[in-house]
Design a protein around this motif. Sequence first.
Motif, PDB file in Angstrom:
ATOM      1  N   THR A 122       0.712  -1.144  -0.040  1.00  0.00           N
ATOM      2  CA  THR A 122       0.067  -0.100   0.081  1.00  0.00           C
ATOM      3  C   THR A 122       0.936   1.110   0.022  1.00  0.00           C
ATOM      4  N   GLY A 123       0.330   2.388  -0.221  1.00  0.00           N
ATOM      5  CA  GLY A 123       0.865   3.746  -0.303  1.00  0.00           C
ATOM      6  C   GLY A 123       1.272   4.290  -1.281  1.00  0.00           C
ATOM      7  N   VAL A 124       1.467   5.681  -1.412  1.00  0.00           N
ATOM      8  CA  VAL A 124       1.338   6.367  -2.739  1.00  0.00           C
ATOM      9  C   VAL A 124       2.322   5.811  -3.712  1.00  0.00           C
ATOM     10  N   GLY A 125       3.571   5.368  -3.334  1.00  0.00           N
ATOM     11  CA  GLY A 125       4.455   4.653  -4.066  1.00  0.00           C
ATOM     12  C   GLY A 125       3.988   3.324  -4.893  1.00  0.00           C
ATOM     13  N   GLN A 126       3.415   2.471  -4.155  1.00  0.00           N
ATOM     14  CA  GLN A 126       2.816   1.451  -4.871  1.00  0.00           C
ATOM     15  C   GLN A 126       1.532   1.885  -5.713  1.00  0.00           C
ATOM     16  N   TRP A 127       0.895   2.561  -5.173  1.00  0.00           N
ATOM     17  CA  TRP A 127      -0.420   3.109  -6.247  1.00  0.00           C
ATOM     18  C   TRP A 127       0.140   3.587  -7.550  1.00  0.00           C
ATOM     19  N   THR A 128       1.242   4.552  -7.350  1.00  0.00           N
ATOM     20  CA  THR A 128       1.888   5.025  -8.550  1.00  0.00           C
ATOM     21  C   THR A 128       2.324   4.032  -9.344  1.00  0.00           C
ATOM     22  N   GLY A 129       2.998   3.092  -8.841  1.00  0.00           N
ATOM     23  CA  GLY A 129       3.568   1.925  -9.560  1.00  0.00           C
ATOM     24  C   GLY A 129       2.447   1.065 -10.089  1.00  0.00           C
ATOM     25  N   GLU A 130       1.356   1.059  -9.637  1.00  0.00           N
ATOM     26  CA  GLU A 130       0.070   0.199 -10.406  1.00  0.00           C
ATOM     27  C   GLU A 130      -0.662   1.117 -11.558  1.00  0.00           C
ATOM     28  N   PHE A 166      10.431  -2.988 -12.768  1.00  0.00           N
ATOM     29  CA  PHE A 166      10.677  -1.426 -12.603  1.00  0.00           C
ATOM     30  C   PHE A 166       9.615  -0.881 -11.947  1.00  0.00           C
ATOM     31  N   THR A 167       8.702  -1.613 -11.580  1.00  0.00           N
ATOM     32  CA  THR A 167       7.577  -0.916 -10.570  1.00  0.00           C
ATOM     33  C   THR A 167       7.636  -0.905  -9.219  1.00  0.00           C
ATOM     34  N   SER A 168       7.299  -0.201  -8.500  1.00  0.00           N
ATOM     35  CA  SER A 168       7.385  -0.480  -6.965  1.00  0.00           C
ATOM     36  C   SER A 168       6.432  -1.500  -6.355  1.00  0.00           C
ATOM     37  N   ILE A 190      -1.573 -10.252  -1.672  1.00  0.00           N
ATOM     38  CA  ILE A 190      -1.644  -8.774  -1.086  1.00  0.00           C
ATOM     39  C   ILE A 190      -2.782  -8.783  -0.136  1.00  0.00           C
ATOM     40  N   MET A 191      -2.474  -8.147   0.941  1.00  0.00           N
ATOM     41  CA  MET A 191      -3.418  -8.155   2.049  1.00  0.00           C
ATOM     42  C   MET A 191      -4.956  -7.486   1.465  1.00  0.00           C
ATOM     43  N   GLY A 197      -6.969   0.095  -3.287  1.00  0.00           N
ATOM     44  CA  GLY A 197      -6.168   1.016  -3.681  1.00  0.00           C
ATOM     45  C   GLY A 197      -5.501   0.714  -5.049  1.00  0.00           C
ATOM     46  N   PHE A 198      -5.015  -0.540  -5.063  1.00  0.00           N
ATOM     47  CA  PHE A 198      -4.251  -1.272  -6.227  1.00  0.00           C
ATOM     48  C   PHE A 198      -5.323  -0.969  -7.419  1.00  0.00           C
ATOM     49  N   ILE A 199      -6.570  -1.502  -7.087  1.00  0.00           N
ATOM     50  CA  ILE A 199      -7.590  -1.620  -8.121  1.00  0.00           C
ATOM     51  C   ILE A 199      -7.899  -0.241  -8.902  1.00  0.00           C
ATOM     52  N   LEU A 200      -8.076   0.626  -7.827  1.00  0.00           N
ATOM     53  CA  LEU A 200      -8.236   2.119  -8.429  1.00  0.00           C
ATOM     54  C   LEU A 200      -7.190   2.587  -9.230  1.00  0.00           C
ATOM     55  N   ALA A 201      -6.032   2.252  -8.896  1.00  0.00           N
ATOM     56  CA  ALA A 201      -4.857   2.943  -9.680  1.00  0.00           C
ATOM     57  C   ALA A 201      -4.726   2.052 -10.946  1.00  0.00           C
ATOM     58  N   GLN A 202      -5.191   0.798 -11.010  1.00  0.00           N
ATOM     59  CA  GLN A 202      -5.111   0.145 -12.238  1.00  0.00           C
ATOM     60  C   GLN A 202      -6.270   0.637 -13.256  1.00  0.00           C
ATOM     61  N   LEU A 203      -7.496   0.713 -12.794  1.00  0.00           N
ATOM     62  CA  LEU A 203      -8.472   1.427 -13.582  1.00  0.00           C
ATOM     63  C   LEU A 203      -8.243   2.765 -14.051  1.00  0.00           C
TER      64      LEU A 203
END
Length: 220
Positions: A122-130, A166-168, A190-191, A197-203
């Motif tokens: 989780t976190g901004v870095g991983q959401w950005t990665g997704e 290359f992605t976080s 993934i918890m 958070g991952f799904i929103l970033a992916q979409l």
Amino acid sequence: MTFSFARKLAAEALGTGFLLATVVGSGIMAETLAGGNVALALLGNTIATGAILAVLILIFGPVSGAHFNPAVTLAFLIRREIGARDAAVYVLVQIAAGLAGVLVAHAMFGEPAFAASATARTGVGQWTGEFVAAFGLVSTILGTVRFRPDATPYAVGLFITAGYWFTSSTSFANPAVTVARSLTDTFSGIMPAHAPGFILAQLAGAAAATLIFRWLLREG
């Protein structure tokens, strides 16, 4: 050749199921054999995932388009290449098949049928990665489908292989994969609380890539 909608759904189910069985199964195998070396375990997981994607797209692409991914289905919905009803059914099948793939992987390796993951992602870095991972995946698909359709299976496999490193976030880039991986307490998990958070970033990444490439690839 034209395929019935039922056959398209079967192709999506088989492809997504095999994808998750590979992601989770190779993660378990890699962690077992790596002797605590996380980089080596990730490499094993990476190679298997990139390779199976190329194979699955070659097999099922001519039948269903080989989405295996709600973010990809969203992209084609935005492009009006699939209707809303069909897209919704595709997504439901992808999620169900992803869970079935996890179940098969767990059965092969003697794991419980399903177990909530304890791995924090989780976190901004991983959401950005997704966001980056989904943007890049959809860009890869749209670009190769337009200019080199025969290369699409290999390009997708190679992009995900690179994305693992290359992605976080290690490039999930797929809401169905994210849901399924929330129910495996193994290397690739993934918890569940971190999955939204991952799904929103992916979409968001998929939608952004679709809109940008609509402009970029337009003639004139």
